[in-house]
Design an enzyme around this catalytic site. Structure first.
Site, short mmCIF file in Angstrom:
data_model
loop_
_atom_site.label_atom_id
_atom_site.label_comp_id
_atom_site.label_asym_id
_atom_site.label_seq_id
_atom_site.Cartn_x
_atom_site.Cartn_y
_atom_site.Cartn_z
N ASP A 37 0.82 -1.22 0.00
CA ASP A 37 0.00 0.00 0.00
C ASP A 37 0.85 1.27 0.00
O ASP A 37 0.62 2.18 0.82
CB ASP A 37 -0.93 0.03 1.21
CG ASP A 37 -1.68 -1.27 1.43
OD1 ASP A 37 -1.94 -1.97 0.44
OD2 ASP A 37 -2.02 -1.57 2.60
N GLU A 231 -11.27 -0.34 -3.53
CA GLU A 231 -10.55 0.28 -2.43
C GLU A 231 -9.42 1.16 -2.99
O GLU A 231 -9.26 1.32 -4.19
CB GLU A 231 -9.97 -0.80 -1.51
CG GLU A 231 -8.99 -1.73 -2.21
CD GLU A 231 -8.51 -2.88 -1.35
OE1 GLU A 231 -9.05 -3.07 -0.24
OE2 GLU A 231 -7.59 -3.60 -1.79
#
Length: 350
Positions: A37, A231
């Site tokens: 991420d 997401e």
């Protein structure tokens, strides 16, 4: 876009590039340690990347690995960014992103527990991009009280107003939507408080975003869903339009990838959702789970570059990768995922 098209765009970018002496060459991964991420901040000519650490603590006792670079290719590890605000070792720390405003660096991050999938987004501050960051003591509040509230992305518009994109869960299937995680946007009153009026940016409509069929959701009394995931928002404004890039599907599979929606206003309405991951997606037996990216300008100030994670061959960690974004007549596309040496040169902008 087919893999053949990706190769064509890569060749076009190389053909239109500057001399070999001016090119920066890289091979993915550009950081081979665990760096899920990657949220990237560019400040005073330096790139700072912040990565998820989950339930682990780094050697300095902190969470969220921090890397820095001046060229997107060579990275220096600075340890952890945040001293955990709790001693609870069951807490997971996910999806850090940092924004800079009025001399303060704001770290937005997700924290929660996996057994009940109860996550919130919190804010920590520092006077240095490297930290250490200190939690401000209060979570951000979703306007609808979502129990699963992750992947915050702060975005500053041209007029200086800040907005906050994030992912939350939806269980209804009205109007053709699929149950699962989707993305909303809200206005930031200041850097630590939301207006409380989130607007839907994108929800799942297509098969490719399936995370898991017949998934039991603990926060909903283990009710079963064909659960879809959208997401990891990241917003880029180009030619007067707002592009909200997002990742979809199951992060451990080759189905996981990056798509986008587009709007004339930062608050929407957003449209043009893809029936597949048009920007970046996995390659069977080669690259698994590319996504949860940032998009920044290369050192030439022109070329957009995706900074994303992908699994190592043994599926033991998610490593940090980079590849250029090409703006085509059909929308943005990533020249990747690449695994061979690549010259990071100005991509042809169409």
């Amino acid at each position: 876009m087919t893999r053949a098209c990706s190769i064509v765009f890569a060749l076009l970018a190389l053909a239109g590039a500057a001399s070999a002496e001016e090119r920066a060459t890289y091979t993915n991964p550009v950081y081979s340690g665990g760096m899920p991420d990657p949220g990237v901040l560019v400040h005073e000519g330096t790139y700072y990347a912040f990565g998820t650490t989950g339930a682990d603590r780094l050697a300095d006792g902190r969470v969220f690995r921090v890397l820095s670079s001046t060229d997107l290719v060579n990275w220096t590890d600075h340890g952890g960014a945040l001293a955990p605000p709790t001693d609870d070792n069951n807490k997971q720390y996910w999806a850090p992103e940092v924004a800079y405003h009025d001399g303060v660096f704001y770290l937005y991050y997700s924290v929660g527990t996996l057994h009940d999938l109860n996550f919130e987004i919190r804010v920590a501050t520092s006077d240095s991009p490297l930290g250490p960051y200190k939690d401000n003591g209060l979570p951000l509040e979703d306007g609808a009280g979502a129990p699963f509230f992750i992947d915050g992305h702060p975005y500053e518009d041209d007029d200086g107003q800040w907005y906050f994109f994030y992912a939350k869960d939806f269980t209804d299937t009205d109007a053709g939507f699929r149950a699962g995680t989707g993305i909303v946007v809200d206005r930031l009153i200041d850097m630590t408080e939301l207006a409380g009026d989130p607007k839907v940016v994108v929800r799942a409509r297509h098969d490719w975003t399936l995370f898991e069929a017949n998934r039991a959701m603990p926060m909903l009394g283990d009710k079963m869903f064909d659960w879809h995931t959208i997401e990891a928002p990241w917003v880029v404004k180009r030619d007067g339009k707002y592009y909200c890039f997002y990742s979809g599907s199951n992060f451990g599979t080759t189905n996981y990838g990056v798509d986008y929606v587009v709007a004339d206003s930062v608050m929407g309405d957003y449209s043009d959702q893809g029936r597949y991951a048009r920007v970046l997606r996995g390659v069977t037996d080669l690259v698994r789970g590319p996504g949860h990216h940032s998009i920044v300008k290369a050192t030439d100030g022109k070329t957009d570059v995706a900074v994303y994670h992908a699994w190592d061959p043994n599926m033991t960690r998610r490593e940090m990768c980079i590849d250029p974004i090409v703006w085509t007549p059909y929308g943005p596309r990533c020249v990747g995922p690449t695994v061979a040496p690549v010259e990071l040169t100005p991509a042809i902008q169409r």
